[in-house]
Design a protein around this motif. Sequence first.
Motif, short mmCIF file in Angstrom:
data_model
loop_
_atom_site.label_atom_id
_atom_site.label_comp_id
_atom_site.label_asym_id
_atom_site.label_seq_id
_atom_site.Cartn_x
_atom_site.Cartn_y
_atom_site.Cartn_z
N ASN A 244 14.89 3.12 -3.12
CA ASN A 244 14.68 1.86 -3.55
C ASN A 244 13.06 1.32 -4.10
OD1 ASN A 244 17.69 1.18 -2.59
ND2 ASN A 244 16.34 2.20 -1.06
N PRO A 245 12.90 1.58 -5.49
CA PRO A 245 11.60 1.53 -5.42
C PRO A 245 11.36 0.34 -6.25
CG PRO A 245 12.71 2.99 -7.13
CD PRO A 245 12.95 2.77 -6.05
N ASP A 246 11.89 -0.75 -6.25
CA ASP A 246 12.40 -1.74 -6.67
C ASP A 246 12.06 -2.79 -5.85
OD1 ASP A 246 11.62 -0.96 -9.78
OD2 ASP A 246 13.84 -1.17 -10.20
N GLU A 247 12.66 -2.35 -4.46
CA GLU A 247 12.77 -3.41 -3.66
C GLU A 247 11.51 -4.95 -2.81
OE1 GLU A 247 13.75 -3.19 0.77
OE2 GLU A 247 14.71 -0.89 0.40
N LEU A 248 10.48 -4.07 -2.85
CA LEU A 248 9.59 -4.59 -2.81
C LEU A 248 9.13 -5.48 -4.27
CD1 LEU A 248 7.18 -5.67 -0.75
CD2 LEU A 248 5.77 -3.85 -1.28
N SER A 249 9.71 -6.48 -4.32
CA SER A 249 9.24 -6.80 -6.13
C SER A 249 8.04 -7.84 -6.18
CB SER A 249 10.39 -8.13 -6.45
OG SER A 249 10.89 -8.70 -5.24
N LEU A 250 7.36 -7.37 -6.64
CA LEU A 250 5.74 -7.64 -6.38
C LEU A 250 5.54 -8.04 -8.09
CD1 LEU A 250 3.87 -6.84 -3.62
CD2 LEU A 250 5.57 -9.21 -3.43
N SER A 251 4.96 -8.97 -8.04
CA SER A 251 4.16 -8.91 -9.49
C SER A 251 3.16 -7.92 -9.84
CB SER A 251 3.58 -9.86 -10.20
OG SER A 251 2.89 -10.75 -9.84
N GLU A 252 3.20 -6.87 -10.88
CA GLU A 252 1.79 -6.11 -11.54
C GLU A 252 0.25 -6.71 -10.94
OE1 GLU A 252 2.01 -2.98 -11.36
OE2 GLU A 252 3.95 -2.93 -11.47
N GLU A 253 -0.09 -7.57 -11.24
CA GLU A 253 -1.17 -8.59 -11.03
C GLU A 253 -1.16 -9.13 -9.35
OE1 GLU A 253 -3.35 -13.04 -11.14
OE2 GLU A 253 -1.02 -12.53 -11.88
N ILE A 254 -0.20 -9.04 -8.55
CA ILE A 254 0.02 -9.26 -6.87
C ILE A 254 -0.79 -7.60 -6.16
CG2 ILE A 254 1.17 -9.26 -4.63
CD1 ILE A 254 1.60 -11.62 -6.32
N GLN A 255 0.53 -6.58 -7.24
CA GLN A 255 0.30 -5.06 -6.25
C GLN A 255 -0.97 -5.10 -6.89
OE1 GLN A 255 3.73 -4.00 -5.40
NE2 GLN A 255 2.14 -2.13 -5.14
N CYS A 256 -1.93 -4.63 -7.88
CA CYS A 256 -2.56 -4.09 -8.21
C CYS A 256 -3.86 -4.35 -6.49
CB CYS A 256 -2.94 -4.64 -9.33
SG CYS A 256 -4.03 -6.04 -10.05
N GLN A 257 -3.93 -5.26 -6.28
CA GLN A 257 -4.99 -6.29 -5.39
C GLN A 257 -4.44 -5.32 -4.26
OE1 GLN A 257 -6.90 -8.42 -6.38
NE2 GLN A 257 -5.62 -8.64 -8.54
N VAL B 169 0.80 -1.41 -0.33
CA VAL B 169 0.19 -0.16 0.30
C VAL B 169 0.92 1.44 -0.18
CG1 VAL B 169 -1.89 1.97 1.16
CG2 VAL B 169 -1.52 -1.20 1.59
N VAL B 170 1.71 1.32 0.82
CA VAL B 170 2.90 2.48 0.62
C VAL B 170 3.44 1.95 -0.82
CG1 VAL B 170 5.33 3.60 2.30
CG2 VAL B 170 3.31 2.31 3.47
N VAL B 171 4.05 2.01 -1.61
CA VAL B 171 4.55 1.52 -2.56
C VAL B 171 3.92 1.99 -3.73
CG1 VAL B 171 5.88 0.46 -4.16
CG2 VAL B 171 5.95 0.02 -2.35
N ASN B 172 1.95 1.54 -3.58
CA ASN B 172 1.16 2.01 -4.39
C ASN B 172 0.89 3.56 -4.07
OD1 ASN B 172 0.74 -0.10 -5.63
ND2 ASN B 172 -1.15 -1.24 -4.68
N ALA B 173 0.90 4.08 -2.63
CA ALA B 173 0.60 5.06 -2.29
C ALA B 173 1.48 6.41 -3.05
CB ALA B 173 0.47 5.89 -0.99
N LEU B 174 2.99 5.61 -3.08
CA LEU B 174 3.82 6.51 -3.34
C LEU B 174 3.48 6.83 -4.87
CD1 LEU B 174 6.55 5.29 -1.80
CD2 LEU B 174 6.57 7.53 -1.60
N ARG B 175 3.73 5.68 -5.66
CA ARG B 175 3.43 5.76 -7.32
C ARG B 175 1.61 7.12 -7.61
NH1 ARG B 175 3.52 -0.53 -8.85
NH2 ARG B 175 6.09 -1.48 -8.66
N ALA B 176 0.87 6.54 -6.98
CA ALA B 176 -0.20 8.35 -6.59
C ALA B 176 0.19 9.61 -6.27
CB ALA B 176 -1.34 7.35 -6.42
N GLY B 177 1.55 9.47 -6.30
CA GLY B 177 1.31 11.15 -5.30
C GLY B 177 0.23 11.09 -4.31
N ASN B 178 -0.10 9.73 -3.50
CA ASN B 178 -0.92 10.14 -2.32
C ASN B 178 -0.12 10.66 -0.98
OD1 ASN B 178 -2.91 9.87 -4.38
ND2 ASN B 178 -3.46 7.67 -3.95
N SER B 179 -0.84 10.72 0.17
CA SER B 179 -0.03 11.53 0.92
C SER B 179 -0.44 9.30 2.02
CB SER B 179 -0.99 12.32 2.23
OG SER B 179 -2.29 11.04 2.73
N ILE B 180 0.98 9.97 2.83
CA ILE B 180 1.55 8.44 3.25
C ILE B 180 0.95 9.16 5.35
CG2 ILE B 180 3.60 7.03 4.13
CD1 ILE B 180 2.62 7.11 1.54
#
Length: 268
Positions: free
Chosen positions: A238-251, A213-224
Amino acid sequence: MAGEASAVVDDKGWLYHPYFPDHWKRCPLYSLAQWVNGLAFRNIQFSDSGLPVIKIAEIKGGISGQTKFTQQTFDDAVRVRYGDLLFSWSGQPETSIDAFWWRDPEGWLNQHIFRVTPTEGIDPVFFYYLLRYLKPNFVGIARNKQTTGLGHITKRDLENLEAAYPRLPEQRAIAHILGSLDDKIELNRQMAQTLESIARAIFKSWFVDFDPVVVNALRAGNSIPDKFTKRAARYRDNPDELSLSEEIQCQFPDRFQDSELGPIPERW
């Protein structure tokens, strides 16, 4: 009544006369090894450092914060070294009375444990599996002596308990086969332990620290929320440190909301 009495006698006979192949040589179990009992340590002998005093707790769980140490020196017969064969002869029959390999640093042997050295012509690994094979007999014998929850195997029991062994080449073949199976079991146990650790780490990352959720919020420019700013800084650098597939990340959602528990992912 006569039949019942006979059954009792037969049962006790089985405890001291287990089954072995006909071609194996029979003899008292006690005669196949040297059995050295540990010492009864006193509190005055313990110290903050030195060699560990090896009790059943150390045999089963290794050296721990509960282990006692001593700087005193005792007879070398009760010094336990890596790879020694130990036999715990007293305790709760089902869980304590058994044969063990010592796989930790050397120490001093506590009472109620034998340091076992097989005689010439008896393969040590074969003898270990012989003791394991006899565990039901040990448990049955010890149960017959239980008074306060503890049972024991005495020297006389070892002298009365019939054992048997084949020629040395067959002993070594048996030891090799059973040892290979034990190695495989231990490898599977370690793999299961590793997978369990990975599962715990993933659960904490996803559902306690809310890293996706933190990574998605950063990508969307939302507040943390302030609670997650350190983790946000970590993934911002290190944006690639959490190496999840897009299929999982979008959940996972891309923003947080307030709740009675504090900030949580939106719609959770």
